[in-house]
Design an enzyme around this catalytic site. Sequence first.
Site, mmCIF file in Angstrom:
data_model
loop_
_atom_site.group_PDB
_atom_site.id
_atom_site.type_symbol
_atom_site.label_atom_id
_atom_site.label_comp_id
_atom_site.label_asym_id
_atom_site.label_seq_id
_atom_site.Cartn_x
_atom_site.Cartn_y
_atom_site.Cartn_z
ATOM 1 N N SER A 1 -25.484 -40.205 -19.135
ATOM 2 C CA SER A 1 -25.575 -38.923 -18.409
ATOM 3 C C SER A 1 -24.203 -38.281 -18.277
ATOM 4 C CB SER A 1 -26.153 -39.154 -17.005
ATOM 5 O OG SER A 1 -27.475 -39.607 -17.093
ATOM 6 N N ARG B 1 -22.606 -34.694 -20.063
ATOM 7 C CA ARG B 1 -22.060 -33.628 -19.215
ATOM 8 C C ARG B 1 -20.595 -33.352 -19.548
ATOM 9 N NH1 ARG B 1 -26.421 -35.838 -17.006
ATOM 10 N NH2 ARG B 1 -27.558 -34.885 -15.252
ATOM 11 N N GLY C 1 -33.630 -35.665 -24.221
ATOM 12 C CA GLY C 1 -34.098 -34.753 -23.169
ATOM 13 C C GLY C 1 -32.932 -34.138 -22.416
ATOM 14 N N ARG D 1 -42.264 -33.691 -24.917
ATOM 15 C CA ARG D 1 -41.893 -33.806 -23.504
ATOM 16 C C ARG D 1 -41.910 -32.428 -22.833
ATOM 17 N NH1 ARG D 1 -36.825 -37.706 -23.219
ATOM 18 N NH2 ARG D 1 -37.318 -37.560 -21.002
ATOM 19 N N ASP E 1 -34.794 -44.978 -14.754
ATOM 20 C CA ASP E 1 -34.651 -45.501 -16.121
ATOM 21 C C ASP E 1 -34.653 -47.030 -16.155
ATOM 22 O OD1 ASP E 1 -34.548 -42.948 -17.109
ATOM 23 O OD2 ASP E 1 -32.356 -42.868 -17.218
ATOM 24 N N ARG F 1 -43.958 -44.496 -20.061
ATOM 25 C CA ARG F 1 -43.496 -45.877 -19.800
ATOM 26 C C ARG F 1 -44.445 -46.666 -18.907
ATOM 27 N NH1 ARG F 1 -37.049 -44.448 -19.490
ATOM 28 N NH2 ARG F 1 -36.754 -44.344 -21.763
ATOM 29 N N ARG G 1 -35.360 -47.859 -24.214
ATOM 30 C CA ARG G 1 -35.412 -48.710 -23.014
ATOM 31 C C ARG G 1 -36.541 -49.749 -23.104
ATOM 32 N NH1 ARG G 1 -31.181 -47.086 -20.622
ATOM 33 N NH2 ARG G 1 -30.695 -44.875 -20.470
HETATM 34 C C1 S3P Z 1 -30.985 -37.897 -16.846
HETATM 35 C C2 S3P Z 1 -31.871 -37.782 -15.824
HETATM 36 C C3 S3P Z 1 -33.105 -38.573 -15.741
HETATM 37 C C4 S3P Z 1 -33.098 -39.764 -16.680
HETATM 38 C C5 S3P Z 1 -32.560 -39.428 -18.029
HETATM 39 C C6 S3P Z 1 -31.159 -38.864 -17.950
HETATM 40 C C7 S3P Z 1 -29.785 -37.025 -16.831
HETATM 41 O O1 S3P Z 1 -34.204 -37.738 -16.064
HETATM 42 O O2 S3P Z 1 -34.396 -40.319 -16.800
HETATM 43 O O3 S3P Z 1 -32.512 -40.607 -18.841
HETATM 44 O O4 S3P Z 1 -28.812 -37.318 -17.551
HETATM 45 O O5 S3P Z 1 -29.801 -36.041 -16.085
HETATM 46 P P1 S3P Z 1 -34.872 -36.784 -14.945
HETATM 47 O O6 S3P Z 1 -33.764 -36.256 -14.177
HETATM 48 O O7 S3P Z 1 -35.620 -35.733 -15.666
HETATM 49 O O8 S3P Z 1 -35.769 -37.706 -14.165
#
Ligand code: S3P
Length: 435
Positions: free
Chosen positions: A23, A27, A94, A122, A320, A351, A393
């Site tokens: 994450s 960013r 995502g 998704r 996660d 999942r 995962r």
């Molecule tokens: C993430 C937020 C989570 C997580 C994903 C990474 C992120 O999803 O499951 O692997 O980097 O903001 P959600 O915020 O949609 O639950």
Amino acid sequence: MSVRTIAKAKKLKGEITVPGDKSISHRSIMLGAIAQGTTEITNFLTGADCLATIKCFRKMGIDIDCRPSSILVHGKGLYGLTAPDGILDVGNSGTTTRLMSGILAGQDFSCVLNGDDSLNQRPMARIMKPLNSMGAHITSIKDNGCAPLKIEPGHLHSIVYQSPVASAQVKSAILLAGLYGDGETSVTEPALSRNHTELMLQSFGASVSAAMHPDGSATAYVHACDELYGQQIFVPGDISSAAYFIAAGLLVPGSELLVKNVGTNFTRAGFLDVCKAMGADITRVNETFLGGEGRADILVRSSDLKGATIEGDIIPALIDEIPILAVMAAHAEGTTVIKDAAELKVKETNRIATVTENLKAMGCNITPTADGMIIEGGSPLSGARIQSHMDHRIAMAFAIAGLTAKGETVIEDSQYVDVSYPEFFEAVERIRSDT
Ligand code: S3P
């Protein structure tokens, strides 16, 4: 397709340094790209998802140097991106899709985002709706609420948004779009999700604040701004990757592992709290803070676990880690109930379904529910053929299950670990010990 066979382990010993947080790595590229000046990122995760983010921003004119010890992002400011030549390929990611949409909503060019088969199933309406209400023009090309997405120029204004889900991806998309707004944007979510965007935006010079409410809901605020400024970022190890080795150390009898430099941000550390509640012998050592993000080494000794109920506001802080928690629950004495986790259905796979299918194949008594699962623990697992369904995962959680199962466990489509932990299988083999 690649397949990995995991044999039962006698014992695990040694030290593991897990790769950088996924994450935070995403960013750091995104904010670096839209900041003025250079951002230097150390311990960046070079997994497939984060590489997809790099590729997309390079396609929009950002010069990104991948050096052996760090990544340099030569930012061009909030309005410095240029129209990509062709489609932006977001792969399986995502986070790339949703966060980048927030940034792209504020640009003056059109583009198309497309992903792989899993990503393209998704839900994206969860970001399209709030972003379009800010004045963005995002459409689902197949009109099914999913990618491919077309993003056309729009004039953004700030909004007050009440999110129906606790999702850092939704929150972040809106906060990033809020940089291009005309005042203060706020996002309230039913429970606090990971706050890396807020922390990083603040260190890049944006005006950001946060409030927790008595009912557990949380609001993040951002002001539209003129510029962000490039920073030095030291990415902590990913607690979501560390969780596999913490679980392995707990489950394989006679083991002792030190998992080093693990991110311990409280919005991510729910896994450690649940481990403790299940009776785990884990200790945080050498805890430090940098850029608002905590990190520590985690010392793990094998433990007899007991079942737990995992529910409510802690769910976003361990979302996660639920596949590996389910594997731990299968080994624990008594029943584990996981609820309030319907978000599991819209991850890289559903999942609830993929954990149930694979734990059943290993002989565990598990019942899926609408928002989680019920696991009767304590019966030994047997090796099985595990279908990862292209979900990193699931591949990693069941490789760890294979370390305790009788016989051999075969992980199908094991190459998907590359999404977040390319050296995962080598790390597993390195900590096996006979003594
Ligand atoms: C993430 C937020 C989570 C997580 C994903 C990474 C992120 O999803 O499951 O692997 O980097 O903001 P959600 O915020 O949609 O639950």
